[in-house]
Write an enzyme that holds these catalytic residues in place. Structure first.
Site, short mmCIF file in Angstrom:
data_model
loop_
_atom_site.label_atom_id
_atom_site.label_comp_id
_atom_site.label_asym_id
_atom_site.label_seq_id
_atom_site.Cartn_x
_atom_site.Cartn_y
_atom_site.Cartn_z
CD GLU A 44 35.43 114.84 -27.62
OE1 GLU A 44 34.60 115.10 -28.51
OE2 GLU A 44 35.54 115.51 -26.56
CD GLU A 55 44.56 114.65 -18.58
OE1 GLU A 55 43.97 114.32 -19.64
OE2 GLU A 55 44.03 115.31 -17.67
CB CYS A 88 43.57 111.38 -16.21
SG CYS A 88 42.96 111.13 -17.90
N1 THU Z 1 39.33 115.57 -21.11
C1 THU Z 1 40.67 115.35 -21.13
O1 THU Z 1 41.26 115.13 -22.19
N2 THU Z 1 41.33 115.35 -19.94
C2 THU Z 1 40.75 115.55 -18.73
O2 THU Z 1 41.35 115.29 -17.70
C3 THU Z 1 39.38 116.08 -18.69
C4 THU Z 1 38.55 115.78 -19.89
C5 THU Z 1 38.60 115.57 -22.38
C6 THU Z 1 37.75 114.35 -22.59
C7 THU Z 1 36.70 114.85 -23.56
O3 THU Z 1 37.20 114.67 -24.87
C8 THU Z 1 36.60 116.33 -23.26
O4 THU Z 1 37.72 116.66 -22.46
C9 THU Z 1 35.32 116.72 -22.52
O5 THU Z 1 35.14 115.93 -21.42
#
Ligand code: THU
Length: 130
Positions: A44, A55, A88
């Site tokens: 993040e 992903e 993704c």
């Molecule tokens: N997130 C992922 O890493 N992959 C996904 O397909 C869904 C969301 C993460 C992004 C963010 O850091 C957190 O989950 C909340 O949205």
């Protein structure tokens, strides 16, 4: 690698996540056609839109190491099933067949397996432009 092995690797990758804003950690493990596996975690950012999903982190790691075709990916959420977001799904579609296995689950629980074509029907991809 088996689906269980990919799931377990994704659970380990989740521990590397940088998620101080959502507190929702995600791990991924991407299996290339040549048998290599690449881990990913969500990263993040204080500027929220700069966040990288687990992903796409795994896809980036794979591409730079010379793997660009994938047969499966496991994605694990910390407190719920982390099904790949729309962006993704589109990125996975760029480098994978429609039969790619998407193994999705929650850490400490089980997983469900779908194909990419189930997650992204009627897709737009490289074949439409090349
Ligand atoms: N997130 C992922 O890493 N992959 C996904 O397909 C869904 C969301 C993460 C992004 C963010 O850091 C957190 O989950 C909340 O949205």
């Amino acid at each position: 690698m088996t689906d269980q092995e990919l799931f377990d690797r994704a659970c380990a990758a989740l521990e590397k996540a940088y998620a101080p804003y959502s507190h929702y950690r995600v791990g991924a493990c991407l299996l290339a056609e040549d048998g290599r596996a690449f881990d990913g975690c969500n990263i993040e950012n204080a500027s929220y839109g700069a966040t990288i999903c687990a992903e796409r982190c795994a896809v980036s790691c794979a591409l730079v190491q010379g793997a660009a075709r994938f047969v499966a990916i496991a994605v694990v959420g910390e407190s719920s099933d982390a099904w790949p977001c729309g962006i993704c799904r589109q990125v996975l579609n760029e480098f994978s067949s429609r039969e790619m296995r998407v193994i999705c689950g929650t850490r400490g629980k089980g997983f469900t397996v779908k194909t990419l074509s189930e997650l992204l029907p009627m897709s737009f991809g490289p074949e439409d432009l090349l």
